[in-house]
Design an enzyme around this catalytic site. Structure first.
Site, PDB file in Angstrom:
ATOM      1  N   SER A  33       0.864  -1.176   0.000  1.00 16.60           N
ATOM      2  CA  SER A  33       0.000   0.000   0.000  1.00 16.60           C
ATOM      3  C   SER A  33       0.900   1.225   0.000  1.00 16.60           C
ATOM      4  O   SER A  33       1.629   1.471   0.961  1.00 16.60           O
ATOM      5  CB  SER A  33      -0.885  -0.021   1.256  1.00 16.60           C
TER       6      SER A  33
ATOM      7  N   LYS B  53      -1.245  -1.205  -4.310  1.00 16.60           N
ATOM      8  CA  LYS B  53      -2.379  -0.347  -3.957  1.00 16.60           C
ATOM      9  C   LYS B  53      -1.871   1.074  -3.768  1.00 16.60           C
ATOM     10  O   LYS B  53      -0.855   1.286  -3.111  1.00 16.60           O
ATOM     11  CB  LYS B  53      -3.002  -0.888  -2.665  1.00 16.60           C
TER      12      LYS B  53
ATOM     13  N   LYS C 294      -2.733   4.956  -2.495  1.00 19.87           N
ATOM     14  CA  LYS C 294      -3.645   5.830  -1.787  1.00 19.87           C
ATOM     15  C   LYS C 294      -4.049   6.927  -2.768  1.00 19.87           C
ATOM     16  O   LYS C 294      -3.228   7.406  -3.571  1.00 19.87           O
ATOM     17  CB  LYS C 294      -2.968   6.428  -0.558  1.00 19.87           C
TER      18      LYS C 294
ATOM     19  N   ASP D 103      -7.109   3.159  -2.937  1.00 23.62           N
ATOM     20  CA  ASP D 103      -7.812   3.249  -1.650  1.00 23.62           C
ATOM     21  C   ASP D 103      -8.019   4.725  -1.318  1.00 23.62           C
ATOM     22  O   ASP D 103      -7.054   5.469  -1.147  1.00 23.62           O
ATOM     23  CB  ASP D 103      -6.973   2.563  -0.554  1.00 23.62           C
TER      24      ASP D 103
ATOM     25  N   GLU E   7     -11.089   0.888  -3.208  1.00 23.46           N
ATOM     26  CA  GLU E   7     -11.352   0.654  -1.785  1.00 23.46           C
ATOM     27  C   GLU E   7     -11.921   1.898  -1.104  1.00 23.46           C
ATOM     28  O   GLU E   7     -11.375   2.993  -1.258  1.00 23.46           O
ATOM     29  CB  GLU E   7     -10.030   0.223  -1.118  1.00 23.46           C
TER      30      GLU E   7
ATOM     31  N   ASP F 295     -13.692  -1.262   3.474  1.00 27.95           N
ATOM     32  CA  ASP F 295     -12.686  -1.459   4.525  1.00 27.95           C
ATOM     33  C   ASP F 295     -13.269  -0.947   5.844  1.00 27.95           C
ATOM     34  O   ASP F 295     -13.943  -1.702   6.566  1.00 27.95           O
ATOM     35  CB  ASP F 295     -11.388  -0.717   4.133  1.00 27.95           C
TER      36      ASP F 295
ATOM     37  N   LYS G 174      -9.597  -6.601   8.110  1.00 29.39           N
ATOM     38  CA  LYS G 174      -8.469  -6.405   9.025  1.00 29.39           C
ATOM     39  C   LYS G 174      -8.906  -7.092  10.302  1.00 29.39           C
ATOM     40  O   LYS G 174      -9.857  -6.643  10.953  1.00 29.39           O
ATOM     41  CB  LYS G 174      -8.226  -4.914   9.263  1.00 29.39           C
TER      42      LYS G 174
ATOM     43  N   GLY H 165      -3.925  -4.266   6.295  1.00 31.82           N
ATOM     44  CA  GLY H 165      -2.875  -4.025   7.276  1.00 31.82           C
ATOM     45  C   GLY H 165      -3.048  -2.649   7.874  1.00 31.82           C
ATOM     46  O   GLY H 165      -3.797  -1.813   7.352  1.00 31.82           O
TER      47      GLY H 165
END
Ligand code: OSB
Ligand code: MG
Length: 372
Positions: free
Chosen positions: A139, A165, A167, A192, A217, A242, A266, A294
């Site tokens: 990520s 992934k 952000k 995400d 996400e 999420d 998670k 995570g």
């Protein structure tokens, strides 16, 4: 599952470990990982748990201080009195406490590690996990400039991470995805947003639809399930929830509404490994795919995430990266490293398979509290 005779002591540590590079999401930029660790002892064995809460209420309302209060005033007193009990018995006892799943998961994780060590099996095999290797994923936080981002992706791609992934932030999606896809047309890519968009931003979200993403996400509000179901009707790319999935019932709501094809589980957010396993089984039965997220965990929490992914239900690469991309020094050994093919070999040693490094713990410790 095996019964525990008695928990003889419970100790909390809070550590602050500097990150190799700051991690920026749409909601916060962090330079340190603050983690609360719980140590439980029973008849010569020790179990460790780590809370996925952070110093402030940004990802969720829980913080390390609220976790500490829950442990001190409710969760550990409930544990102290118990004799000859299973983890399931204890989880039933604390079920009347509303919310605070991160605090509950901390205790559950420590109990699982302890029981697994007592009977000499890994946490993964204790819960029925079969996989010996799990895929990796990275990520990548928001960056100040595009070259930095492209370089970071190039390194991750060379290391053979199974998926990347990024952000993303409202208004930045087009420039980021256009630049990234022109440099890396074929990588397995997802984004995400950590809840940065609203339904008013449909045109921006539709832009993301053009870049062959595995999923988007949490594009909408951190606590939303319903609006995501409306959004999913407008975009082709699967949505992934999420932070808005707190427990099984939220997943049931998402499944009924059609809020997205994927859930980022998670375990520390949903109340622990056992709850995560049930949630994953439910999702798969409804055609929703799951993966393990995570929270920039130290070696303790990271090890639980790896053990969880030995379950067949976790069939997508998660956010499990090498230790060295987060920390120069960690509090647990051995570090997580990627194999040649980018996968992570799962430890078969008792418990989580990691050992706490007392020297590093001392070095990064900012709080110590013996609960009993
Ligand atoms: O939304 O998945 C998230 C980190 C902190 C808080 C929220 C999130 C994340 C990550 C990093 O994406 C995952 C990791 O590498 O541990
Ligand atoms: Mg997320």
């Amino acid at each position: 599952m095996k019964t525990i005779n008695i928990i003889e002591s419970a100790t909390v540590y809070i550590v602050q470990i500097p990150l190799v590079i700051p991690f920026e999401t749409s909601f916060k930029r962090v330079t340190h990982k603050e983690a609360l660790l719980l140590k439980l002892s029973s008849e010569g064995d020790t179990g460790w748990g780590e809370s996925v809460a952070s110093f402030g209420p940004y990802y969720s309302y829980e913080t390390n201080q609220t976790v500490l209060q829950l442990l001190r005033d409710f969760l550990i007193p409930a544990l102290k009195e118990k004799r000859d009990f299973t983890i399931g018995d204890y989880l039933q006892d604390i079920d009347s406490i509303r919310g605070h799943s991160m605090a509950k998961a901390t205790v559950e994780n420590a109990l699982l590690d302890l029981v697994a060590r007592q009977i000499n099996v890994s946490v993964g095999s204790l819960i029925g996990g079969k996989k010996q290797k799990v895929p990796s994923g990275i990520s990548i936080g928001l960056k100040d400039d595009m070259d930095q981002l492209i370089n970071t992706i190039a390194k991750a791609s060379d290391a053979k991470y199974h998926r990347i992934k990024l952000k993303i932030k409202r208004g930045k999606e087009k420039s980021i995805l256009t630049a990234v896809r022109s440099n890396f047309p074929h990588i397995q890519l997802m984004v995400d947003a950590n809840g940065d968009y609203t339904l008013e931003d449909l045109h921006l979200i539709k832009e993301m639809d053009n870049h062959n993403l595995m999923m988007i996400e949490q594009p909408l509000h951190y606590d939303d399930i319903y609006f995501h179901s409306l959004l999913q009707k407008e975009v082709q790319t699967p949505l992934c929830l999420d932070e808005s999935i707190r427990h099984l019932r939220d997943a049931e709501t998402a499944a009924r509404l059609g809020s997205g094809g994927v859930i980022n589980i998670k375990q520390g957010r949903v109340g622990g490994i056992l709850k995560a396993k049930k949630l994953a089984e439910f999702c798969v039965s409804k055609g929703i795919r799951v993966w393990s997220g995570g929270m920039l965990e130290t070696g303790i929490g990271r090890a639980f995430n790896i053990q969880l992914q030995t379950l067949e239900t976790f069939d997508l690469p998660g956010d499990t990266s090498e230790t060295s991309r987060y920390f120069h020094e960690d509090i647990a050994d051995p570090p997580v490293v990627l194999d040649q093919d980018g996968s992570i070999s799962v430890s078969t040693s008792p418990g989580t398979g990691v050992t706490l490094n007392e020297k590093k713990l001392k070095k990064f410790q900012v709080h110590y509290e013996k609960l009993y």
